[in-house]
Design an enzyme around this catalytic site. Structure first.
Site, PDB file in Angstrom:
ATOM      1  N   SER A 128       0.958  -1.062  -0.096  1.00 37.81           N
ATOM      2  CA  SER A 128      -0.020   0.059  -0.179  1.00 37.81           C
ATOM      3  C   SER A 128       0.774   1.215  -0.080  1.00 37.81           C
ATOM      4  O   SER A 128       2.006   1.321   0.560  1.00 37.81           O
ATOM      5  CB  SER A 128      -0.952  -0.042   1.372  1.00 37.81           C
ATOM      6  N   TYR A 153      -2.411  -1.238  11.054  1.00 39.96           N
ATOM      7  CA  TYR A 153      -2.614  -1.806   9.676  1.00 39.96           C
ATOM      8  C   TYR A 153      -1.302  -1.455   8.635  1.00 39.96           C
ATOM      9  O   TYR A 153      -0.706  -2.417   7.983  1.00 39.96           O
ATOM     10  CB  TYR A 153      -3.867  -1.271   9.243  1.00 39.96           C
ATOM     11  N   LYS A 157       1.748  -3.678   6.642  1.00 40.56           N
ATOM     12  CA  LYS A 157       2.219  -3.775   5.123  1.00 40.56           C
ATOM     13  C   LYS A 157       3.754  -3.629   5.196  1.00 40.56           C
ATOM     14  O   LYS A 157       4.491  -4.315   4.594  1.00 40.56           O
ATOM     15  CB  LYS A 157       1.626  -2.456   4.564  1.00 40.56           C
TER      16      LYS A 157
HETATM   17  C1  WQD Z   1      -9.541   9.273   0.791  1.00 37.22           C
HETATM   18  C2  WQD Z   1      -9.836  10.702   1.231  1.00 37.22           C
HETATM   19  C3  WQD Z   1     -10.299  11.512   3.350  1.00 37.22           C
HETATM   20  C4  WQD Z   1     -13.985   9.250   3.727  1.00 37.22           C
HETATM   21  C5  WQD Z   1      -6.916   4.422   3.180  1.00 37.22           C
HETATM   22  C6  WQD Z   1      -5.896   3.824   3.872  1.00 37.22           C
HETATM   23  C7  WQD Z   1      -4.837   3.198   2.813  1.00 37.22           C
HETATM   24  C8  WQD Z   1      -5.540   2.238   1.652  1.00 37.22           C
HETATM   25  C9  WQD Z   1      -6.733   2.911   1.318  1.00 37.22           C
HETATM   26  C10 WQD Z   1      -6.883   0.426   2.531  1.00 37.22           C
HETATM   27  C11 WQD Z   1      -9.138  11.411   2.228  1.00 37.22           C
HETATM   28  C12 WQD Z   1     -11.606  11.667   2.605  1.00 37.22           C
HETATM   29  C13 WQD Z   1     -13.072   9.718   3.484  1.00 37.22           C
HETATM   30  C14 WQD Z   1     -15.165  10.169   4.270  1.00 37.22           C
HETATM   31  C15 WQD Z   1     -13.717  12.008   3.369  1.00 37.22           C
HETATM   32  N1  WQD Z   1      -5.901   0.875   2.391  1.00 37.22           N
HETATM   33  N2  WQD Z   1     -12.823  11.123   3.077  1.00 37.22           N
HETATM   34  N3  WQD Z   1     -14.743  11.469   4.033  1.00 37.22           N
HETATM   35  O1  WQD Z   1      -7.409   7.407   3.878  1.00 37.22           O
HETATM   36  O2  WQD Z   1      -6.436   7.604   1.687  1.00 37.22           O
HETATM   37  O3  WQD Z   1      -6.494   5.528   2.370  1.00 37.22           O
HETATM   38  O4  WQD Z   1      -7.606   3.421   2.186  1.00 37.22           O
HETATM   39  O5  WQD Z   1      -7.324  -0.891   2.367  1.00 37.22           O
HETATM   40  O6  WQD Z   1      -4.035   2.459   3.553  1.00 37.22           O
HETATM   41  O7  WQD Z   1      -5.204   4.541   4.543  1.00 37.22           O
HETATM   42  O8  WQD Z   1      -8.676   6.503   1.680  1.00 37.22           O
HETATM   43  O9  WQD Z   1     -11.033   6.466   1.169  1.00 37.22           O
HETATM   44  O10 WQD Z   1     -10.329   6.393   3.508  1.00 37.22           O
HETATM   45  O11 WQD Z   1     -10.064   8.633   2.131  1.00 37.22           O
HETATM   46  O12 WQD Z   1     -13.766  13.148   3.239  1.00 37.22           O
HETATM   47  O13 WQD Z   1     -16.318   9.846   4.718  1.00 37.22           O
HETATM   48  O14 WQD Z   1     -11.153  10.859   1.532  1.00 37.22           O
HETATM   49  O15 WQD Z   1     -10.062  12.248   4.477  1.00 37.22           O
HETATM   50  O16 WQD Z   1      -8.916  12.579   2.115  1.00 37.22           O
HETATM   51  P1  WQD Z   1      -7.226   6.925   2.402  1.00 37.22           P
HETATM   52  P2  WQD Z   1     -10.188   6.916   2.163  1.00 37.22           P
END
Ligand code: WQD
Length: 343
Positions: A128, A153, A157
């Protein structure tokens, strides 16, 4: 010619199921190992509907060494393993570190142990972009320094990458490709398989889909005061269908891989902000997303996106699918599961 067999651990999950389809369509024989703790065996029916071929399936908990042994023994001639099986909720991993370390690392160790025992040479591992933390440079290349993980988590990785590195160093006949995914989104164009989050989604795209479907009232947008062009967090959202193609390319590459291990970023090379994603969804589907600006989410980095040139150069792979198409496939999938929920 006899088909090559690939074991796909976690093959009933989001990325695993799409990979199983792509592998079958590329001419591989697929065996799925899954305990379906975060997925459903019905996915096997959906894969069969799409490809016309039912993958072999072993219902196995890979943290159980004996069960893992028995499952592998049934497929001693497999030529590779794509290892997806893992828990992946960042917040949950902070609350349940022992469960995360035990699950994600024990399963990997059991898989590697059986690969060594049966002389199965190739492993593709789903790593990741989280390993870059808040990256010291943008775009992040494979050389960008790794950062201490901010969650168990993420730490699993980093540790898994090291475990695989040490294993192939000790067994020169083994080969590994570590794929560092950025943010996978979207679904198969048929809408038959996709991401099925448990409970309240943590990730942006499934949350947007559930707001669009009327399952949730509004999206909380976490922070609008970041040092980014529009103040919203920036990520590299990669279509799941592009992402799985990188696995096929990795397997083909491994037949002539010079190093024992290679690492590739799997992203589009472009960052999109949360607001750009909301707008892309609205434009592609015509469905408005109700949202509210909420405080920043702890642990979010302001911006991260990939340099994916190495994958292009060595794997001949690059992302191709326009974001409009990604949004359409995601919405088709969500409508299918919404119909089922109602029906
Ligand atoms: C993306 C953007 C949030 C939800 C995570 C893990 C990573 C990988 C993928 C998983 C951010 C914003 C999100 C919401 C929002 N692994 N957001 N409102 O955090 O980049 O990555 O998932 O299996 O290891 O860390 O992805 O989709 O959670 O967030 O505003 O309700 O969307 O702040 O900027 P992230 P995400």
């Amino acid at each position: 010619m006899q088909k090559q067999t690939i074991i796909v651990t976690g093959g009933c999950g989001y990325i695993g199921s799409h990979t199983a389809v792509a592998l079958q369509q590329a001419g591989y024989n697929v065996v799925i190992f899954d305990c379906c703790v975060n997925s459903t065996p019905e996915t096997l029916d959906r894969i069969t509907e799409i490809t016309g071929v039912r993958p072999d399936f072993e219902h196995v908990d890979l943290t159980d060494a004996l069960a893992t042994h028995n499952a592998f023994e049934k497929h001693p001639h497999a030529c590779g393993v794509i290892h997806f099986a893992a828990l992946k909720a960042v917040g949950e991993s902070v609350a349940q570190p022992v469960r995360y370390y035990r699950n994600n690392l024990t399963s990997l160790l059991n898989v590697l142990n059986m690969m060594v025992e049966l002389n199965i040479p190739n492993i593709v591992f789903s790593s990741s972009a989280t390993v870059y933390g808040n990256p010291t440079e943008l775009p992040a290349t494979e050389q960008t320094p790794l950062q201490p993980a901010t969650s168990p988590y993420g730490q699993t990785k980093l540790m898994a990458e090291q475990i695989i590195r040490d294993t192939v160093a000790a067994h020169p006949n083994m080969h590994a490709v570590l794929l560092r995914y950025f943010n996978p989104i979207g679904a198969h164009p048929s809408g038959k398989i996709g991401e099925l989050p448990n409970g309240v989604p943590n990730n942006l795209m499934p949350y947007i889909l559930q707001v669009a479907a009327g399952w949730r009232e509004k999206l909380n947008v976490f922070g609008n005061d970041y040092q980014t062009p529009d103040g919203f967090c920036v990520r590299d959202y990669i279509d799941i269908n592009d992402l799985v193609d990188a696995h096929i390319a990795a397997l083909q590459y491994m037949s002539h891989q010079e190093n024992n291990i290679d690492v590739f970023n799997i992203g589009t090379g472009h960052g999109l902000s949360v607001m750009e994603i909301i707008r892309a969804f609205e434009n592609a589907t015509g469905v408005k997303i109700k949202y509210e600006i909420a405080p920043r989410r702890a642990g979010d980095v302001p911006a991260i996106y990939a340099c994916a040139n190495l994958a292009q150069e060595k794997l001949g792979w690059c992302a191709k699918i326009p974001v409009t198409e990604t949004m359409k496939s995601a919405w088709l999938w969500q409508q299918n599961i919404s119909d089922k929920k109602q029906g």
